[in-house]
Design an enzyme around this catalytic site. Structure first.
Site, PDB file in Angstrom:
ATOM      1  N   GLY A  22       0.806  -1.217   0.000  1.00 49.45           N
ATOM      2  CA  GLY A  22       0.000   0.000   0.000  1.00 49.45           C
ATOM      3  C   GLY A  22       0.838   1.266   0.000  1.00 49.45           C
ATOM      4  CB  ALA A  23       4.306   1.772  -0.805  1.00 53.84           C
ATOM      5  CG  ASN A  24      -0.861   3.597  -4.126  1.00 57.59           C
ATOM      6  OD1 ASN A  24      -1.021   2.512  -3.581  1.00 57.59           O
ATOM      7  ND2 ASN A  24      -1.855   4.444  -4.319  1.00 57.59           N
ATOM      8  N   GLY A  26      -0.470   8.011   1.135  1.00 59.36           N
ATOM      9  CA  GLY A  26      -0.596   8.037   2.587  1.00 59.36           C
ATOM     10  C   GLY A  26       0.628   7.590   3.351  1.00 59.36           C
ATOM     11  N   GLY A  28       2.004   4.653   3.650  1.00 55.40           N
ATOM     12  CA  GLY A  28       2.919   3.792   2.913  1.00 55.40           C
ATOM     13  C   GLY A  28       3.851   4.576   2.023  1.00 55.40           C
ATOM     14  CB  SER A 151      -5.606   1.276  13.717  1.00 55.58           C
ATOM     15  OG  SER A 151      -6.582   2.215  14.096  1.00 55.58           O
ATOM     16  CE1 TYR A 177      -9.088  -0.177   9.968  1.00 52.22           C
ATOM     17  CE2 TYR A 177      -9.496   0.881  12.089  1.00 52.22           C
ATOM     18  CZ  TYR A 177      -8.692   0.698  10.973  1.00 52.22           C
ATOM     19  OH  TYR A 177      -7.501   1.375  10.869  1.00 52.22           O
TER      20      TYR A 177
END
Length: 304
Positions: A22-24, A26, A28, A151, A177
């Site tokens: 998820g590094a694209n 935020g 990440g 979280s 969640y």
């Protein structure tokens, strides 16, 4: 508090390989940018290849000469997780850092390609499977780490619902969640116990506090409106929110099984330090049961 830990405290990462899910965008993206800027070879493991390439280009613009590549990974599908693990293992026989960062929050009821609840499947089971499939590439590497992002949502209406893990009978997006983020921590603690016999790799967890990212897009309308009103007062930037992950990944003093989060305002903002997770997260019997169930659901058995 002692001297704040900041981006300038990240040691040089030359010769190290970091895989970040998820590094694209935020957290990440900020994690990837910081590590690439310190010399790491960074792999952006992302669902959207085009967005991944755009993120890689942004990092390269800000850190000329940075070694950044893109790997397709859709945590919604175990087939994609397996394919990505095969590609990553072939391209990077040694991996120093696996950062399980990607996630979804408060989504409407949906199922993954394998029939899992989307939040549990993406946030926990996808990362569980990826870690198990890549662990052989970390175990021989001294100082390697698995960092999983949780979280403070793991404290909110959170439990591991073994009688209905996939929320088939009833669905509560907040509780779902919470279950997924609680599972992230339980996975970290059980993995660390299994890694203790190996002197090379450790498992660590982190959380960003209240950070301004795209995760809030699925909040219920009323909650989203309230969050929009107070977020400018409480939220910190994605770059600041990435600091606990970066400390967990790079600080030489980190110990396996630790959990890092912000130091101020009930862990909503500030600089990273060791924090304590909920009492439920430390339940050994539940950790072990969750591990066994996760192996059954994913078909992935760990080499530890």
């Amino acid at each position: 508090m002692t001297t704040p830990w900041t981006m300038t405290d990240i040691p040089r990462q030359d010769g190290r390989v970091a895989v970040i899910t998820g590094a694209n965008s935020g957290l990440g993206f900020e994690t990837a940018r910081a590590l690439a800027g310190r010399g790491a070879a960074v792999v952006l493991a992302v669902r959207d290849i085009d967005k991944g390439k755009q993120a890689a280009a942004r990092i390269a613009d800000q850190a000329p000469g940075a070694d950044v590549t893109v790997q397709h990974l859709d945590l919604n599908s175990l087939a994609s997780v397996r394919a990505a693990a095969t590609d990553l293992g072939s391209a990077h026989p040694r991996i120093d850092l696996l950062i399980n960062n990607a996630g979804v929050m408060y989504t409407p009821q949906q199922k993954t390609a394998d029939g899992f609840d989307l939040q549990f499947g993406v946030n926990h089971l996808g990362h569980f499977a990826l870690t198990g499939l890549l662990l052989d590439h970390l175990l021989p590497v001294p100082g390697s780490r698995v960092v999983t992002v949780s979280s403070f949502g793991h404290r909110i209406r959170a439990d591991i619902h073994f009688d209905d893990l996939q929320w088939d009978r009833t669905y509560d997006r907040v509780a779902a969640y919470g279950q997924a983020k609680l599972a992230n921590l339980m996975f970290t603690y059980e993995l660390q116990r299994r890694l203790a016999a190996h002197d090379s790799t450790v498992a660590v967890a982190a959380h960003p506090g209240s950070a301004s990212t795209e995760l809030s897009q699925n909040m219920p309308a009323i909650a989203r409106a309230a969050a929009t009103a107070v977020m400018p007062l409480l939220a910190q930037s994605a770059a600041q929110g990435a600091l606990p992950t970066l400390r967990a990944a790079t600080d030489p003093s980190v110990l396996g099984g630790q959990y890092y989060g912000p130091h101020r305002m009930r862990e909503t903002r500030g600089f990273p330090r060791v924090v304590t997770s909920s009492p439920a997260s430390y339940d050994l019997a539940t950790q072990r049961r969750l591990w066994s169930v996760s192996e059954e659901l994913t078909g992935v058995t760990f080499p530890v």
